[in-house]
Design a protein around this motif. Structure first.
Motif, short mmCIF file in Angstrom:
data_model
loop_
_atom_site.label_atom_id
_atom_site.label_comp_id
_atom_site.label_asym_id
_atom_site.label_seq_id
_atom_site.Cartn_x
_atom_site.Cartn_y
_atom_site.Cartn_z
N GLY A 1 -16.50 8.06 8.16
CA GLY A 1 -16.83 9.67 8.78
C GLY A 1 -14.74 9.54 9.04
N THR A 2 -14.05 9.08 9.68
CA THR A 2 -12.39 9.64 9.72
C THR A 2 -11.82 9.76 8.03
N TRP A 3 -12.88 9.01 7.48
CA TRP A 3 -12.17 8.98 6.03
C TRP A 3 -12.44 10.56 5.57
N LEU A 4 -13.91 10.59 5.66
CA LEU A 4 -14.38 11.90 5.73
C LEU A 4 -13.47 13.46 5.17
N PHE A 5 -13.02 12.63 7.13
CA PHE A 5 -12.38 14.31 7.14
C PHE A 5 -10.92 13.86 7.06
N LEU A 6 -10.16 13.21 6.58
CA LEU A 6 -8.83 12.70 6.43
C LEU A 6 -8.58 12.92 4.97
N LEU B 1 0.14 -1.33 0.08
CA LEU B 1 0.16 0.25 0.00
C LEU B 1 0.51 0.97 0.01
N LYS B 2 0.60 2.05 -1.22
CA LYS B 2 2.03 2.88 -0.88
C LYS B 2 1.27 4.06 -1.32
N PRO B 3 1.78 5.32 -0.58
CA PRO B 3 1.15 6.74 -0.46
C PRO B 3 0.55 6.90 -1.40
N ALA B 4 0.35 6.81 -2.70
CA ALA B 4 -0.37 7.13 -3.45
C ALA B 4 -1.73 6.76 -3.40
N TYR B 5 -1.74 5.13 -2.73
CA TYR B 5 -3.02 5.23 -2.99
C TYR B 5 -3.60 4.55 -1.35
N ARG B 6 -3.27 5.69 -0.83
CA ARG B 6 -3.26 5.74 0.57
C ARG B 6 -4.96 6.10 1.03
N SER B 7 -5.41 6.57 -0.03
CA SER B 7 -7.24 7.61 0.14
C SER B 7 -8.19 6.28 -0.16
N MET C 1 -6.50 1.47 9.00
CA MET C 1 -5.62 2.10 9.79
C MET C 1 -3.86 2.27 8.91
N LEU C 2 -3.78 1.80 7.93
CA LEU C 2 -2.05 2.02 7.97
C LEU C 2 -1.92 3.33 7.32
N PRO C 3 -3.12 3.74 6.33
CA PRO C 3 -3.23 5.30 6.43
C PRO C 3 -3.46 6.37 7.03
N ALA C 4 -4.85 5.38 7.54
CA ALA C 4 -4.27 7.11 9.24
C ALA C 4 -3.82 6.98 9.84
N VAL C 5 -2.55 6.23 10.32
CA VAL C 5 -2.08 5.94 10.75
C VAL C 5 -0.44 7.25 10.10
N SER C 6 -0.76 6.81 9.25
CA SER C 6 0.79 6.94 8.29
C SER C 6 0.79 8.70 8.13
N VAL C 7 -0.39 9.31 7.81
CA VAL C 7 -1.45 10.74 7.40
C VAL C 7 -1.02 11.47 8.77
N SER C 8 -0.74 10.47 9.90
CA SER C 8 -1.33 11.89 10.92
C SER C 8 0.80 11.71 11.17
N PHE C 9 0.81 10.39 10.98
CA PHE C 9 2.51 11.79 11.56
C PHE C 9 3.14 11.48 10.83
N ILE D 1 -7.00 15.63 3.13
CA ILE D 1 -5.22 15.74 3.77
C ILE D 1 -4.50 14.44 2.50
N LEU D 2 -5.02 13.76 2.84
CA LEU D 2 -4.56 12.54 1.15
C LEU D 2 -4.33 12.72 0.56
N ASN D 3 -5.09 13.10 -0.17
CA ASN D 3 -5.50 13.78 -1.98
C ASN D 3 -4.34 14.90 -2.04
N ILE D 4 -3.82 15.80 -0.93
CA ILE D 4 -3.08 16.27 -1.11
C ILE D 4 -1.29 16.23 -0.90
N ARG D 5 -0.96 14.91 0.18
CA ARG D 5 -0.32 14.23 0.60
C ARG D 5 -0.30 13.30 -0.53
#
Length: 155
Positions: free
Chosen positions: A139-144, A23-29, A70-78, A147-151
């Motif tokens: 709902g968490t995805w809706l909030f993030l 799961l690479k950063p480009a596919y996190r969202s 979980m992995l994208p949620a934790v990754s984006v926060s860090f 940020i995920l798309n910007i990243r």
């Protein structure tokens, strides 16, 4: 109970390894929303019947698709903690705020569950509540998602 935990733990171990590897950063969202939606869908069989097989489907489905969420949620926060020197200096405080937010959500879900359980003990209502509370990752995805798309575009 032991075989249930063994099966779901083994599936979770392999799933976290695979998601971490592929799961690479480009596919996190996309991974995050897919994991959230599928985790809601694995609860649906419980609306018809609650038995060992439907609980096993729930356990395996959650173990299999939780890493996608979980992995994208934790990754984006860090990732956000390291975006600036100011954030990097306050990393401990930001981790504490993140954990307080997670704990608040867990406590709210538990209080809702206890409140519903004190009024209704019908298994169908409890399954429906599990479905509704299980939808909170969407709902968490809706909030993030912004940020995920910007990243993603920056990566």
């Amino acid at each position: 109970m032991g075989s249930f935990l063994l099966i779901t733990s083994a599936v979770s171990l392999v799933s976290y390894w695979a998601a971490g590897k592929w799961l690479k950063p480009a596919y996190r969202s996309a991974g995050m929303i897919a994991g959230a939606v599928i985790m809601v869908l694995v609860v649906v069989p419980l609306l018809w019947d609650v038995n060992y097989m439907t609980l096993l489907v729930l356990g395996i489905g959650t173990s299999l698709f939780m890493p996608l969420f979980m992995l994208p949620a934790v990754s984006v926060s860090f990732d956000l903690m390291g975006t600036s020197r100011k954030n990097a200096e306050k990393k401990v405080e930001l981790v504490v705020v993140r954990e307080i937010s997670l704990m608040t959500g867990r406590i709210a879900g538990l209080l809702i569950f206890i409140a519903v359980l004190s009024f209704r003990k019908d298994p169908w209502i409890l399954t429906l509540l599990l479905l509704v509370l299980g939808a909170s990752p969407i709902g968490t995805w809706l909030f993030l998602r912004k940020i995920l798309n910007i990243r993603q575009t920056a990566a």
